[in-house]
Design a protein around this motif. Structure first.
Motif, PDB file in Angstrom:
ATOM      1  N   GLY A 233      47.696-111.849  -4.294  1.00 13.95           N
ATOM      2  CA  GLY A 233      47.862-112.576  -3.963  1.00 13.95           C
ATOM      3  C   GLY A 233      47.442-113.248  -2.310  1.00 13.95           C
ATOM      4  O   GLY A 233      48.269-112.117  -1.588  1.00 13.95           O
ATOM      5  N   ALA A 234      47.068-114.137  -1.872  1.00 12.40           N
ATOM      6  CA  ALA A 234      46.581-114.201  -0.133  1.00 12.40           C
ATOM      7  C   ALA A 234      46.218-116.082  -0.108  1.00 12.40           C
ATOM      8  O   ALA A 234      45.947-116.193  -1.123  1.00 12.40           O
ATOM      9  CB  ALA A 234      44.353-113.410  -0.148  1.00 12.40           C
ATOM     10  N   TYR A 235      46.596-115.799   0.879  1.00 14.79           N
ATOM     11  CA  TYR A 235      46.202-118.005   1.535  1.00 14.79           C
ATOM     12  C   TYR A 235      45.589-117.194   2.501  1.00 14.79           C
ATOM     13  O   TYR A 235      46.149-117.035   3.902  1.00 14.79           O
ATOM     14  CB  TYR A 235      47.888-118.092   1.952  1.00 14.79           C
ATOM     15  N   TYR A 236      44.220-117.536   2.813  1.00 12.30           N
ATOM     16  CA  TYR A 236      42.828-118.311   3.415  1.00 12.30           C
ATOM     17  C   TYR A 236      43.486-119.131   4.010  1.00 12.30           C
ATOM     18  O   TYR A 236      43.464-120.455   3.534  1.00 12.30           O
ATOM     19  CB  TYR A 236      41.670-118.045   2.361  1.00 12.30           C
ATOM     20  N   PHE A 237      44.528-118.922   5.134  1.00 12.09           N
ATOM     21  CA  PHE A 237      44.266-120.600   6.345  1.00 12.09           C
ATOM     22  C   PHE A 237      43.391-121.278   6.567  1.00 12.09           C
ATOM     23  O   PHE A 237      43.154-121.925   6.763  1.00 12.09           O
ATOM     24  CB  PHE A 237      45.914-120.183   7.030  1.00 12.09           C
ATOM     25  N   LYS A 238      42.633-120.846   7.188  1.00 10.02           N
ATOM     26  CA  LYS A 238      41.901-121.493   7.269  1.00 10.02           C
ATOM     27  C   LYS A 238      40.779-122.193   6.235  1.00 10.02           C
ATOM     28  O   LYS A 238      39.281-122.498   7.065  1.00 10.02           O
ATOM     29  CB  LYS A 238      40.127-119.972   8.352  1.00 10.02           C
ATOM     30  N   PHE A 239      40.887-121.783   5.280  1.00 10.14           N
ATOM     31  CA  PHE A 239      40.033-122.129   3.944  1.00 10.14           C
ATOM     32  C   PHE A 239      40.854-123.377   3.439  1.00 10.14           C
ATOM     33  O   PHE A 239      40.158-124.006   2.498  1.00 10.14           O
ATOM     34  CB  PHE A 239      38.957-121.519   3.022  1.00 10.14           C
ATOM     35  N   GLY A 240      41.880-123.121   3.680  1.00  7.63           N
ATOM     36  CA  GLY A 240      43.200-124.186   3.104  1.00  7.63           C
ATOM     37  C   GLY A 240      42.647-123.328   0.774  1.00  7.63           C
ATOM     38  O   GLY A 240      42.816-123.986   0.491  1.00  7.63           O
TER      39      GLY A 240
END
Length: 255
Positions: free
Chosen positions: A117-124
């Motif tokens: 999984g991944a957290y795309y911090f720029k897109f929330g």
């Protein structure tokens, strides 16, 4: 963690939304591993079946005398037993190759980032990859539910540590979050993911078992938090997070 995705004062209330989705496909590093192991992939996916076959063949060999009273045998018992032993040894050798040389579960979770999984911090946004999760489940004794839970707990911990609001409405500025050392970012997420798994241990014991099983094969940036003095208690970790994030209080318009 004590950080919230909502903030409220006398004049405003703001909720930060984090989208969670399930994605298809494999991250590139996983595709490379699968290319290397393509010919043995069907066996990897049936590893549990092969393990049971070894036990089954041993069981039949042990009880051939009793079996012969109910099942007509085409060959003498010693000959059948020898053939069963050969089959069992072959399967055992295949299992040894799968475990020692290919070891897909270790290689999967040993990839540094964003495999399950991944957290795309720029897109929330959080994305959970169901195909690697399924592959890991099929090649281990970990359930899909437990792997998914651990993965989501880890990615949500990223989100809460990044955009979660403290009591004064402060949060981690995005560029600063992106610039910090990967060991720090992953360590914080791992710490809180583990706490979540332990909190639900009574109702869902597979979660912490899965977390620990995956942790045993992960790279240093995912395990180093275990040595942090700040990880000794929830409050000390919260204060540590406040310190390293240099949390910023934004004007109400931007909260």
């Amino acid at each position: 963690m004590a950080f919230k995705l909502s903030y409220e004062d006398d004049t405003t209330r703001k909720v930060t939304q984090i989208s969670v989705s399930v994605g298809d496909g494999f991250p590139t590093p996983v595709e490379s591993i699968l290319d290397e192991t393509f010919l043995l992939l069907p066996l990897l996916l049936e590893k549990t079946t092969l393990e049971r076959s070894v036990r089954g063949l041993s069981l039949i060999g042990t009880h051939l005398q009793g079996i012969s009273a109910h099942v007509p045998l085409k060959h003498p018992i010693p000959q059948i037993r020898e053939s069963l032993n050969d089959d069992r040894d072959l399967i055992a050798k295949v299992l040894a190759v799968l475990e020692e040389k290919i070891d897909l579960p270790r290689r999967l979770v040993g990839i540094n980032r964003d495999v399950l999984g991944a957290y795309y911090f720029k897109f929330g946004a959080i994305r959970i990859y169901w195909m690697p999760i399924t592959l890991l489940s099929l090649t281990t004794k970990l359930s899909i539910e437990a792997i998914t839970f651990v993965t989501l707990a880890h990615e949500l911990a990223h989100a809460y540590s990044h955009v979660g609001k403290d009591i004064d409405g402060s949060s981690w500025e995005t560029d600063h979050f992106a610039s910090r050392d990967i060991e720090l970012i992953e360590g914080i997420a791992q710490y809180y993911a583990e706490r979540v798994c332990r909190c639900v241990e009574e109702k869902f014991p597979d979660a912490i078992k899965c977390f620990e099983a995956i942790l045993a094969h992960q790279a240093n940036e995912y395990t180093a938090y275990k040595t942090w003095v700040e990880a000794s208690s929830g409050e000390s970790m919260r204060q540590f997070l406040r310190s390293v994030s240099e949390r910023v209080v934004r004007p109400p318009l931007f909260r």
